[in-house]
Design a protein around this motif. Structure first.
Motif, PDB file in Angstrom:
ATOM      1  N   ARG A 127       0.855  -1.194   0.000  1.00  0.00           N
ATOM      2  CA  ARG A 127       0.000   0.000   0.000  1.00  0.00           C
ATOM      3  C   ARG A 127       0.890   1.244   0.000  1.00  0.00           C
ATOM      4  O   ARG A 127       2.100   1.172   0.273  1.00  0.00           O
ATOM      5  N   PRO A 128       0.308   2.419  -0.258  1.00  0.00           N
ATOM      6  CA  PRO A 128       1.088   3.661  -0.183  1.00  0.00           C
ATOM      7  C   PRO A 128       1.582   3.928   1.237  1.00  0.00           C
ATOM      8  O   PRO A 128       0.900   3.603   2.221  1.00  0.00           O
ATOM      9  N   MET A 129       2.748   4.496   1.332  1.00  0.00           N
ATOM     10  CA  MET A 129       3.314   4.884   2.621  1.00  0.00           C
ATOM     11  C   MET A 129       2.513   6.038   3.232  1.00  0.00           C
ATOM     12  O   MET A 129       2.034   6.929   2.526  1.00  0.00           O
ATOM     13  N   ARG A 130       2.356   5.999   4.563  1.00  0.00           N
ATOM     14  CA  ARG A 130       1.714   7.077   5.310  1.00  0.00           C
ATOM     15  C   ARG A 130       2.701   7.646   6.334  1.00  0.00           C
ATOM     16  O   ARG A 130       3.688   6.996   6.689  1.00  0.00           O
ATOM     17  N   ALA A 131       2.410   8.842   6.816  1.00  0.00           N
ATOM     18  CA  ALA A 131       3.285   9.467   7.812  1.00  0.00           C
ATOM     19  C   ALA A 131       3.388   8.618   9.075  1.00  0.00           C
ATOM     20  O   ALA A 131       4.439   8.587   9.731  1.00  0.00           O
ATOM     21  N   ASP A 132       2.313   7.894   9.413  1.00  0.00           N
ATOM     22  CA  ASP A 132       2.390   7.086  10.629  1.00  0.00           C
ATOM     23  C   ASP A 132       3.203   5.802  10.439  1.00  0.00           C
ATOM     24  O   ASP A 132       3.348   5.014  11.376  1.00  0.00           O
ATOM     25  N   ASP A 133       3.756   5.594   9.241  1.00  0.00           N
ATOM     26  CA  ASP A 133       4.668   4.470   8.998  1.00  0.00           C
ATOM     27  C   ASP A 133       6.119   4.837   9.303  1.00  0.00           C
ATOM     28  O   ASP A 133       6.985   3.949   9.319  1.00  0.00           O
ATOM     29  N   PHE A 134       6.406   6.114   9.515  1.00  0.00           N
ATOM     30  CA  PHE A 134       7.802   6.556   9.541  1.00  0.00           C
ATOM     31  C   PHE A 134       8.605   5.878  10.655  1.00  0.00           C
ATOM     32  O   PHE A 134       9.764   5.484  10.430  1.00  0.00           O
ATOM     33  N   ASP A 135       8.043   5.723  11.826  1.00  0.00           N
ATOM     34  CA  ASP A 135       8.788   5.078  12.917  1.00  0.00           C
ATOM     35  C   ASP A 135       9.129   3.632  12.559  1.00  0.00           C
ATOM     36  O   ASP A 135      10.254   3.164  12.807  1.00  0.00           O
ATOM     37  N   ALA A 136       8.174   2.925  11.975  1.00  0.00           N
ATOM     38  CA  ALA A 136       8.425   1.532  11.579  1.00  0.00           C
ATOM     39  C   ALA A 136       9.471   1.464  10.475  1.00  0.00           C
ATOM     40  O   ALA A 136      10.315   0.546  10.460  1.00  0.00           O
ATOM     41  N   ILE A 137       9.438   2.414   9.548  1.00  0.00           N
ATOM     42  CA  ILE A 137      10.437   2.449   8.472  1.00  0.00           C
ATOM     43  C   ILE A 137      11.824   2.708   9.047  1.00  0.00           C
ATOM     44  O   ILE A 137      12.805   2.059   8.651  1.00  0.00           O
ATOM     45  N   HIS A 138      11.932   3.631   9.987  1.00  0.00           N
ATOM     46  CA  HIS A 138      13.228   3.891  10.625  1.00  0.00           C
ATOM     47  C   HIS A 138      13.756   2.634  11.312  1.00  0.00           C
ATOM     48  O   HIS A 138      14.943   2.299  11.190  1.00  0.00           O
ATOM     49  N   ALA A 139      12.894   1.942  12.039  1.00  0.00           N
ATOM     50  CA  ALA A 139      13.331   0.741  12.748  1.00  0.00           C
ATOM     51  C   ALA A 139      13.783  -0.347  11.780  1.00  0.00           C
ATOM     52  O   ALA A 139      14.823  -0.989  11.985  1.00  0.00           O
ATOM     53  N   LEU A 140      13.024  -0.535  10.706  1.00  0.00           N
ATOM     54  CA  LEU A 140      13.370  -1.547   9.710  1.00  0.00           C
ATOM     55  C   LEU A 140      14.662  -1.180   8.998  1.00  0.00           C
ATOM     56  O   LEU A 140      15.544  -2.026   8.779  1.00  0.00           O
ATOM     57  N   ASP A 141      14.804   0.078   8.632  1.00  0.00           N
ATOM     58  CA  ASP A 141      16.001   0.524   7.930  1.00  0.00           C
ATOM     59  C   ASP A 141      17.251   0.369   8.801  1.00  0.00           C
ATOM     60  O   ASP A 141      18.316  -0.026   8.313  1.00  0.00           O
ATOM     61  N   THR A 142      17.141   0.662  10.079  1.00  0.00           N
ATOM     62  CA  THR A 142      18.283   0.535  10.985  1.00  0.00           C
ATOM     63  C   THR A 142      18.766  -0.899  11.053  1.00  0.00           C
ATOM     64  O   THR A 142      19.980  -1.170  11.055  1.00  0.00           O
ATOM     65  N   ALA A 183      18.449  -3.181   8.688  1.00  0.00           N
ATOM     66  CA  ALA A 183      19.016  -3.585   7.405  1.00  0.00           C
ATOM     67  C   ALA A 183      20.328  -2.871   7.102  1.00  0.00           C
ATOM     68  O   ALA A 183      21.289  -3.479   6.625  1.00  0.00           O
ATOM     69  N   TYR A 184      20.380  -1.572   7.387  1.00  0.00           N
ATOM     70  CA  TYR A 184      21.542  -0.751   7.048  1.00  0.00           C
ATOM     71  C   TYR A 184      22.668  -0.895   8.061  1.00  0.00           C
ATOM     72  O   TYR A 184      23.804  -0.549   7.785  1.00  0.00           O
ATOM     73  N   THR A 185      22.360  -1.399   9.240  1.00  0.00           N
ATOM     74  CA  THR A 185      23.284  -1.640  10.363  1.00  0.00           C
ATOM     75  C   THR A 185      23.635  -0.368  11.119  1.00  0.00           C
ATOM     76  O   THR A 185      24.534  -0.369  11.948  1.00  0.00           O
ATOM     77  N   ALA A 186      22.929   0.709  10.877  1.00  0.00           N
ATOM     78  CA  ALA A 186      23.093   1.952  11.634  1.00  0.00           C
ATOM     79  C   ALA A 186      21.827   2.776  11.458  1.00  0.00           C
ATOM     80  O   ALA A 186      21.122   2.629  10.454  1.00  0.00           O
ATOM     81  N   HIS A 187      21.554   3.646  12.432  1.00  0.00           N
ATOM     82  CA  HIS A 187      20.367   4.496  12.333  1.00  0.00           C
ATOM     83  C   HIS A 187      20.747   5.767  11.569  1.00  0.00           C
ATOM     84  O   HIS A 187      21.221   6.740  12.160  1.00  0.00           O
ATOM     85  N   ARG A 188      20.513   5.757  10.258  1.00  0.00           N
ATOM     86  CA  ARG A 188      20.831   6.931   9.437  1.00  0.00           C
ATOM     87  C   ARG A 188      19.652   7.921   9.504  1.00  0.00           C
ATOM     88  O   ARG A 188      18.999   8.230   8.500  1.00  0.00           O
ATOM     89  N   GLU A 189      19.414   8.424  10.712  1.00  0.00           N
ATOM     90  CA  GLU A 189      18.208   9.198  10.992  1.00  0.00           C
ATOM     91  C   GLU A 189      18.094  10.427  10.093  1.00  0.00           C
ATOM     92  O   GLU A 189      17.049  10.674   9.480  1.00  0.00           O
ATOM     93  N   LYS A 190      19.151  11.228  10.029  1.00  0.00           N
ATOM     94  CA  LYS A 190      19.082  12.471   9.266  1.00  0.00           C
ATOM     95  C   LYS A 190      18.844  12.199   7.792  1.00  0.00           C
ATOM     96  O   LYS A 190      17.994  12.826   7.157  1.00  0.00           O
ATOM     97  N   ALA A 191      19.597  11.254   7.228  1.00  0.00           N
ATOM     98  CA  ALA A 191      19.461  10.945   5.800  1.00  0.00           C
ATOM     99  C   ALA A 191      18.083  10.386   5.491  1.00  0.00           C
ATOM    100  O   ALA A 191      17.438  10.812   4.519  1.00  0.00           O
ATOM    101  N   LEU A 192      17.622   9.438   6.306  1.00  0.00           N
ATOM    102  CA  LEU A 192      16.335   8.822   6.014  1.00  0.00           C
ATOM    103  C   LEU A 192      15.199   9.829   6.156  1.00  0.00           C
ATOM    104  O   LEU A 192      14.246   9.823   5.358  1.00  0.00           O
ATOM    105  N   ASN A 193      15.280  10.716   7.137  1.00  0.00           N
ATOM    106  CA  ASN A 193      14.250  11.748   7.264  1.00  0.00           C
ATOM    107  C   ASN A 193      14.201  12.629   6.021  1.00  0.00           C
ATOM    108  O   ASN A 193      13.119  13.014   5.557  1.00  0.00           O
TER     109      ASN A 193
END
Length: 281
Positions: free
Chosen positions: A143-158, A160-170
């Motif tokens: 489905r399309p991404m929503r703003a309330d998915d952002f926390d889950a996306i950050h957690a999943l990305d961290t 997979a990427y092996t670090a929390h690239r918070e600034k870049a991902l935001n």
């Protein structure tokens, strides 16, 4: 002074973007001025000009996390490629990165330089690009991404990427349209698409399996059918690569991922199937 060329190094600023864009165009890179602006929001670097202000070289580093930095946007004009300018710039950049683990994606021209500096070669990154000619049927889990998915996306990305690239991902989330895979109320994959270079790029793409990566990428292919799209991946076979090839996005060029420092952990249920940009990974 680098050999017989008098060059002035200085810290990059947004005011340098027109000259940086001129430099990247001169070596055949697709980056727009806006893409340089994104890089400068995420990192810092040095810039070489001659005595009359003409651009000759650039190098940047991106402090992804306290224990990880990426290096990129390393350019030298053909006139300086054999004169040690790239090595000199890299030495200046490495002096700023501290004790972080380091990563980069090396062009063929720069591969030997990074090898001589102790970087270890890893997987090849395949640059799939072209005009989208086909797209798959929609997967009901996507489905399309929503703003309330952002926390889950950050957690999943961290994971997979092996670090929390918070600034870049935001920043990528701010400028992208996105899709997610949701299963049992949980986001298990995502793909972002934004303007870049000649058209659009899809990345990052993070998922548990190649099938899921293909599923979450499908809507972006459908949206851009008949238009230029780029996806950079380390995958060489499987459902995801089969989808890219079937959709008209053939592999056109490669770079090599290289690292310096400690091995990063691997999560079997979260994998980066496509890079955000080569400079960040």
């Amino acid at each position: 002074m680098i050999d017989s060329f008098a060059l002035e190094p200085r810290a990059m600023t947004p005011a340098d973007i027109p000259l940086l864009h001129e430099l990247s165009v001169a070596v055949g890179w697709m980056h727009r001025a806006e893409d340089w602006a994104t890089a400068l929001r995420l990192g810092s670097g040095i810039f070489l000009t001659d005595e009359i202000g003409r651009p000759f070289g650039s190098a940047m580093w991106f402090p992804v996390a306290d224990d990880l930095a990426m290096l990129g946007m390393v350019i030298t004009t053909p006139r300086l490629q054999e004169r040690g300018a790239a090595r000199w710039m890299m030495d200046q950049i490495l002096a700023q990165t501290g004790k972080r683990d380091l990563g980069l994606n090396a062009t063929r021209a720069a591969f030997r330089l990074y090898l001589s500096m102790g970087f270890q070669p890893g997987l090849t990154v395949w640059q799939h690009q072209g005009i989208v000619t086909d797209s798959p049927a929609a997967d009901p889990r996507v489905r399309p991404m929503r703003a309330d998915d952002f926390d889950a996306i950050h957690a999943l990305d961290t994971r997979a990427y092996t670090a929390h690239r918070e600034k870049a991902l935001n920043l990528f989330l701010e400028h992208s349209t996105g899709t997610v895979i949701e299963e049992a109320g949980r986001v298990t994959g995502y793909a972002l698409c934004r303007r870049f270079g000649r058209g659009h790029v899809v990345g990052p793409i993070v998922a548990a399996t190649a099938r899921d990566a293909a599923a979450v990428t499908g809507p972006h292919l459908a949206t851009h059918r008949g238009r230029y799209l780029r996806i950079d991946t380390r995958e060489t076979e499987g459902d995801f690569v089969d989808l890219l090839n079937a959709s008209g996005l053939a592999a056109r060029d490669t770079v090599t991922t290289m690292t310096l420092g400690n091995p990063r952990p691997v999560d079997p249920d979260a994998h980066v199937f496509a890079l955000a940009i080569q400079a960040i990974g």
